[in-house]
Design an enzyme around this catalytic site. Structure first.
Site, PDB file in Angstrom:
ATOM      1  N   LYS A  38       0.843  -1.220  -0.196  1.00 52.84           N
ATOM      2  CA  LYS A  38       0.142   0.004  -0.005  1.00 52.84           C
ATOM      3  C   LYS A  38       1.082   1.380   0.016  1.00 52.84           C
ATOM      4  O   LYS A  38       0.639   2.049  -0.718  1.00 52.84           O
ATOM      5  CB  LYS A  38      -0.972  -0.006   1.171  1.00 52.84           C
ATOM      6  CG  LYS A  38      -1.867  -1.406   1.209  1.00 52.84           C
ATOM      7  CD  LYS A  38      -2.768  -1.214   2.615  1.00 52.84           C
ATOM      8  CE  LYS A  38      -2.095  -0.964   3.828  1.00 52.84           C
ATOM      9  NZ  LYS A  38      -1.307  -2.233   4.022  1.00 52.84           N
ATOM     10  N   ARG A  94      -9.510   0.440   9.138  1.00 49.68           N
ATOM     11  CA  ARG A  94      -9.045  -0.920   9.316  1.00 49.68           C
ATOM     12  C   ARG A  94      -9.969  -1.986  10.460  1.00 49.68           C
ATOM     13  O   ARG A  94      -9.513  -2.806  10.720  1.00 49.68           O
ATOM     14  CB  ARG A  94      -7.677  -1.177   9.442  1.00 49.68           C
ATOM     15  CG  ARG A  94      -7.090  -0.406  10.678  1.00 49.68           C
ATOM     16  CD  ARG A  94      -5.660   0.015  10.277  1.00 49.68           C
ATOM     17  NE  ARG A  94      -4.539  -1.013  10.205  1.00 49.68           N
ATOM     18  CZ  ARG A  94      -3.521  -0.847   9.702  1.00 49.68           C
ATOM     19  NH1 ARG A  94      -3.088   0.273   9.051  1.00 49.68           N
ATOM     20  NH2 ARG A  94      -2.458  -1.903   9.609  1.00 49.68           N
ATOM     21  N   ARG A 126      11.921  -5.931   4.514  1.00 47.36           N
ATOM     22  CA  ARG A 126      11.706  -4.332   4.393  1.00 47.36           C
ATOM     23  C   ARG A 126      12.577  -3.509   5.243  1.00 47.36           C
ATOM     24  O   ARG A 126      13.004  -3.979   6.056  1.00 47.36           O
ATOM     25  CB  ARG A 126      10.095  -3.980   4.683  1.00 47.36           C
ATOM     26  CG  ARG A 126      10.044  -2.489   4.671  1.00 47.36           C
ATOM     27  CD  ARG A 126       8.433  -1.894   4.851  1.00 47.36           C
ATOM     28  NE  ARG A 126       7.885  -2.402   6.020  1.00 47.36           N
ATOM     29  CZ  ARG A 126       6.745  -2.420   6.108  1.00 47.36           C
ATOM     30  NH1 ARG A 126       6.030  -1.543   5.403  1.00 47.36           N
ATOM     31  NH2 ARG A 126       6.336  -2.793   7.387  1.00 47.36           N
ATOM     32  N   ARG A 134      11.762  -1.460  10.941  1.00 51.00           N
ATOM     33  CA  ARG A 134      10.772  -1.175  11.659  1.00 51.00           C
ATOM     34  C   ARG A 134      10.559  -2.157  12.727  1.00 51.00           C
ATOM     35  O   ARG A 134      10.606  -3.308  12.548  1.00 51.00           O
ATOM     36  CB  ARG A 134       9.460  -1.158  10.748  1.00 51.00           C
ATOM     37  CG  ARG A 134       8.816   0.182  10.223  1.00 51.00           C
ATOM     38  CD  ARG A 134       7.815   0.315   9.506  1.00 51.00           C
ATOM     39  NE  ARG A 134       6.787  -0.311   9.727  1.00 51.00           N
ATOM     40  CZ  ARG A 134       5.554  -0.463   8.995  1.00 51.00           C
ATOM     41  NH1 ARG A 134       5.368   0.358   8.098  1.00 51.00           N
ATOM     42  NH2 ARG A 134       4.299  -0.878   9.480  1.00 51.00           N
ATOM     43  N   ARG A 147       0.169  -8.937  13.487  1.00 52.30           N
ATOM     44  CA  ARG A 147      -0.567  -7.877  12.625  1.00 52.30           C
ATOM     45  C   ARG A 147      -1.177  -8.754  11.717  1.00 52.30           C
ATOM     46  O   ARG A 147      -2.489  -8.453  11.106  1.00 52.30           O
ATOM     47  CB  ARG A 147       0.620  -7.119  11.813  1.00 52.30           C
ATOM     48  CG  ARG A 147       1.237  -5.985  12.767  1.00 52.30           C
ATOM     49  CD  ARG A 147       2.580  -5.672  12.212  1.00 52.30           C
ATOM     50  NE  ARG A 147       2.301  -4.920  10.965  1.00 52.30           N
ATOM     51  CZ  ARG A 147       3.350  -4.839  10.288  1.00 52.30           C
ATOM     52  NH1 ARG A 147       4.493  -5.240  10.458  1.00 52.30           N
ATOM     53  NH2 ARG A 147       3.260  -4.091   9.262  1.00 52.30           N
TER      54      ARG A 147
HETATM   55  P1  AP5 Z   1       4.688  -1.490   1.772  1.00 60.18           P
HETATM   56  O1  AP5 Z   1       4.470  -0.894   0.549  1.00 60.18           O
HETATM   57  O2  AP5 Z   1       5.389  -1.187   2.891  1.00 60.18           O
HETATM   58  O3  AP5 Z   1       3.565  -2.246   2.287  1.00 60.18           O
HETATM   59  P2  AP5 Z   1       2.228  -1.678   3.064  1.00 60.18           P
HETATM   60  O4  AP5 Z   1       1.247  -2.305   2.537  1.00 60.18           O
HETATM   61  O5  AP5 Z   1       2.240  -0.283   3.209  1.00 60.18           O
HETATM   62  O6  AP5 Z   1       2.634  -2.429   4.413  1.00 60.18           O
HETATM   63  P3  AP5 Z   1       2.600  -1.925   5.922  1.00 60.18           P
HETATM   64  O7  AP5 Z   1       3.318  -2.704   6.805  1.00 60.18           O
HETATM   65  O8  AP5 Z   1       3.151  -0.418   5.894  1.00 60.18           O
HETATM   66  O9  AP5 Z   1       1.088  -1.841   6.213  1.00 60.18           O
HETATM   67  P4  AP5 Z   1       0.619  -1.846   7.670  1.00 60.18           P
HETATM   68  O10 AP5 Z   1      -0.873  -1.672   7.007  1.00 60.18           O
HETATM   69  O11 AP5 Z   1       0.642  -3.213   8.480  1.00 60.18           O
HETATM   70  O12 AP5 Z   1       1.203  -0.967   8.488  1.00 60.18           O
HETATM   71  P5  AP5 Z   1       0.789   0.752   8.700  1.00 60.18           P
HETATM   72  O13 AP5 Z   1       2.018   1.593   8.550  1.00 60.18           O
HETATM   73  O14 AP5 Z   1      -0.401   1.037   7.976  1.00 60.18           O
HETATM   74  O15 AP5 Z   1       5.581  -3.021   1.381  1.00 60.18           O
HETATM   75  C1  AP5 Z   1       6.124  -3.783   2.185  1.00 60.18           C
HETATM   76  C2  AP5 Z   1       7.599  -4.375   1.518  1.00 60.18           C
HETATM   77  O16 AP5 Z   1       7.405  -5.013   0.330  1.00 60.18           O
HETATM   78  C3  AP5 Z   1       8.641  -3.389   1.420  1.00 60.18           C
HETATM   79  O17 AP5 Z   1       9.589  -3.452   1.490  1.00 60.18           O
HETATM   80  C4  AP5 Z   1       8.291  -2.943  -0.272  1.00 60.18           C
HETATM   81  O18 AP5 Z   1       9.556  -2.392  -0.937  1.00 60.18           O
HETATM   82  C5  AP5 Z   1       8.167  -4.451  -0.673  1.00 60.18           C
HETATM   83  N1  AP5 Z   1       7.280  -4.307  -1.815  1.00 60.18           N
HETATM   84  C6  AP5 Z   1       6.058  -3.734  -2.239  1.00 60.18           C
HETATM   85  N2  AP5 Z   1       5.599  -4.067  -3.233  1.00 60.18           N
HETATM   86  C7  AP5 Z   1       6.147  -4.960  -3.890  1.00 60.18           C
HETATM   87  C8  AP5 Z   1       6.287  -5.728  -5.033  1.00 60.18           C
HETATM   88  N3  AP5 Z   1       5.355  -5.598  -5.837  1.00 60.18           N
HETATM   89  N4  AP5 Z   1       7.263  -6.629  -5.262  1.00 60.18           N
HETATM   90  C9  AP5 Z   1       8.183  -6.893  -4.311  1.00 60.18           C
HETATM   91  N5  AP5 Z   1       8.177  -6.077  -3.287  1.00 60.18           N
HETATM   92  C10 AP5 Z   1       7.334  -5.112  -2.955  1.00 60.18           C
HETATM   93  O19 AP5 Z   1       0.395   0.418  10.228  1.00 60.18           O
HETATM   94  C11 AP5 Z   1       1.308   0.108  11.307  1.00 60.18           C
HETATM   95  C12 AP5 Z   1       0.587  -0.048  12.780  1.00 60.18           C
HETATM   96  O20 AP5 Z   1       0.118   1.427  13.061  1.00 60.18           O
HETATM   97  C13 AP5 Z   1      -0.551  -0.914  12.690  1.00 60.18           C
HETATM   98  O21 AP5 Z   1       0.068  -2.168  13.131  1.00 60.18           O
HETATM   99  C14 AP5 Z   1      -1.399  -0.486  13.911  1.00 60.18           C
HETATM  100  O22 AP5 Z   1      -0.662  -0.607  15.035  1.00 60.18           O
HETATM  101  C15 AP5 Z   1      -1.148   1.022  13.593  1.00 60.18           C
HETATM  102  N6  AP5 Z   1      -2.195   1.709  12.903  1.00 60.18           N
HETATM  103  C16 AP5 Z   1      -2.214   2.130  11.708  1.00 60.18           C
HETATM  104  N7  AP5 Z   1      -3.324   2.519  11.060  1.00 60.18           N
HETATM  105  C17 AP5 Z   1      -4.450   2.115  12.057  1.00 60.18           C
HETATM  106  C18 AP5 Z   1      -5.924   2.366  12.125  1.00 60.18           C
HETATM  107  N8  AP5 Z   1      -6.384   2.731  11.208  1.00 60.18           N
HETATM  108  N9  AP5 Z   1      -6.277   1.824  13.316  1.00 60.18           N
HETATM  109  C19 AP5 Z   1      -5.447   1.384  14.371  1.00 60.18           C
HETATM  110  N10 AP5 Z   1      -4.271   1.254  14.197  1.00 60.18           N
HETATM  111  C20 AP5 Z   1      -3.561   1.607  13.169  1.00 60.18           C
END
Ligand code: AP5
Length: 212
Positions: free
Chosen positions: A13, A87, A126, A155, A166
């Site tokens: 994402k 989410r 990552r 991270r 997660r």
């Molecule tokens: P990346 O693009 O980083 O993936 P992502 O989907 O953004 O993954 P996240 O882990 O950031 O999502 P998340 O939803 O768990 O975390 P968030 O920060 O929102 O890609 C991942 C890796 O793959 C990278 O290394 C990239 O280079 C690689 N990659 C990407 N595409 C690729 C491809 N096609 N081929 C090969 N490699 C590829 O949330 C973190 C925490 O915050 C949550 O756990 C929670 O505690 C809190 N939080 C956030 N939002 C909320 C909410 N709305 N409510 C409650 N808690 C929340």
């Protein structure tokens, strides 16, 4: 344009949102980034959120709602990508009411689909730039050689135990949000496997249809 990028942890994402920002000039609203910034700044929200994030749990919705409200207002209810929000069903219900009350409903919720093995592989490989927040993957998108290696970190929630948690939280609390948006008629599924640029081409064709 008002888009949600939806999907499990590691679906890509954040990576795809950065490309959409570049191509369409949209604002990237990532609750994950906002929470990590708050933790870095040691703000009251950050201090309260830290434990949840490190364990891979969701931060209580009451802490996030105000932040989301503010950034959507700042964007004047248009021209943004929401990444990581909503989410839970509760967050989705609130967001729907909030946007509809301003006559600014979502155009699309783009659900990025990836295999479970891909998620674990992507998250464990990552790395992020601790200053800019830019995402890298050690094999598919390595940090450029001119970036100071001491800035490239893993991270804390990308440790195996947090990753497992997660993924569990995603299945229990976040996945039902997909059905919520399917019923509203705005869900579009996109295959998130394959090269980053190939996935982007698929997402771009969805976005171009909205624009047309
Ligand atoms: P990346 O693009 O980083 O993936 P992502 O989907 O953004 O993954 P996240 O882990 O950031 O999502 P998340 O939803 O768990 O975390 P968030 O920060 O929102 O890609 C991942 C890796 O793959 C990278 O290394 C990239 O280079 C690689 N990659 C990407 N595409 C690729 C491809 N096609 N081929 C090969 N490699 C590829 O949330 C973190 C925490 O915050 C949550 O756990 C929670 O505690 C809190 N939080 C956030 N939002 C909320 C909410 N709305 N409510 C409650 N808690 C929340």
């Amino acid at each position: 344009m008002r888009i949600v990028l939806f999907g499990p942890p590691g679906a890509g994402k954040g990576t795809q949102a950065a490309k959409l920002v570049e191509e369409y000039g949209l604002a990237h609203v990532s609750t994950g980034v906002m929470i990590r910034d708050a933790i870095k700044d040691e703000s009251p929200l950050g201090l309260e959120a830290q434990g949840y994030v490190t364990k891979g749990e969701l931060v209580p919705g009451r802490l996030i709602r105000r932040m989301v409200e503010d950034v959507i207002q700042q964007a004047d209810f248009d021209g943004y990508i929401l990444d990581g929000y909503p989410r839970t069903i509760e967050q989705a219900e609130w967001l729907t009411e909030y946007l509809e009350s301003s006559d600014a409903a979502l155009d699309a919720v783009i659900s990025v689909k990836v295999d479970p093995e891909t998620i674990v592989e992507r998250l464990s490989r990552r790395r992020v730039n601790s200053e800019t927040g830019e995402n890298y993957h050690l094999d598919f998108n390595p940090p450029p050689p001119d970036v100071d290696p001491s800035l490239i970190i893993q991270r804390r929630d990308d440790q195996p135990e947090s990753i497992r948690k997660r993924i569990d939280v995603y299945h229990a609390e976040t996945f039902p949000v997909e059905e919520f948006y399917r019923k509203l008629g705005v869900l579009v599924e996109v295959d998130g496997d394959g090269a980053i640029d190939d996935v982007f081409d698929r997402i771009r064709s969805v976005v171009d249809q909205i624009e047309a």
